[in-house]
Write an enzyme that holds these catalytic residues in place. Sequence first.
Site, PDB file in Angstrom:
ATOM      1  CB  CYS A  69      -0.931  -0.009   1.218  1.00 59.25           C
ATOM      2  SG  CYS A  69      -0.077   0.018   2.801  1.00 59.25           S
ATOM      3  CG  LEU A  70       1.288   6.103   0.672  1.00 61.65           C
ATOM      4  CD1 LEU A  70       1.849   6.332  -0.731  1.00 61.65           C
ATOM      5  CD2 LEU A  70       0.414   7.269   1.089  1.00 61.65           C
TER       6      LEU A  70
END
Length: 172
Positions: A69-70
């Site tokens: 994810c980020l």
Amino acid sequence: CKNMSPSDHLPQIKPSEAMAKIREGALAVDIRSQVEYRGGHIVGALSLPLEQQRDKLPDDTAQCLIFYCLSGKRTTRAETILSALGQGRECYILEGGLLAWKAAGLPIVADRAAPDIIRQVQTIAGSLILLGVLAGWLVSPWFYLIDVMVGAGLLTAGITRLCAAAPPPPIT
């Protein structure tokens, strides 16, 4: 994932090691929203947003998966779901997520897409405030009410995290 009991954790993998595995045929799996994915992702990554809960991956999916994810927080929180999704495959979580990948100088690709909803709201609110100030100064002081209304809306959204024009920011 392979040889894991439900209480086990998916191993974390550093960006440089992940890149080596991707070169060997591993598949990066981006669990962020479609908008986030289009804003920038690992080259060749599969977009598999968490909100689209799937029971299994296609049979032709690579035997080694690197979920990200980020920042790595969402991926770690979704570890149980991802482990079940990757059952029978070698699975990892990208340590530090896409931010660490970029910090390591590794390549990403970004689609040309509309700005995310938060940036759209900021642009519109800023434009309305500027318009209200100019119209209030040049036409009538009544136009300053535009600024008051936009300011009150932004203040309310900031305090309550509720905004009629935008969803809450994504959890990273």
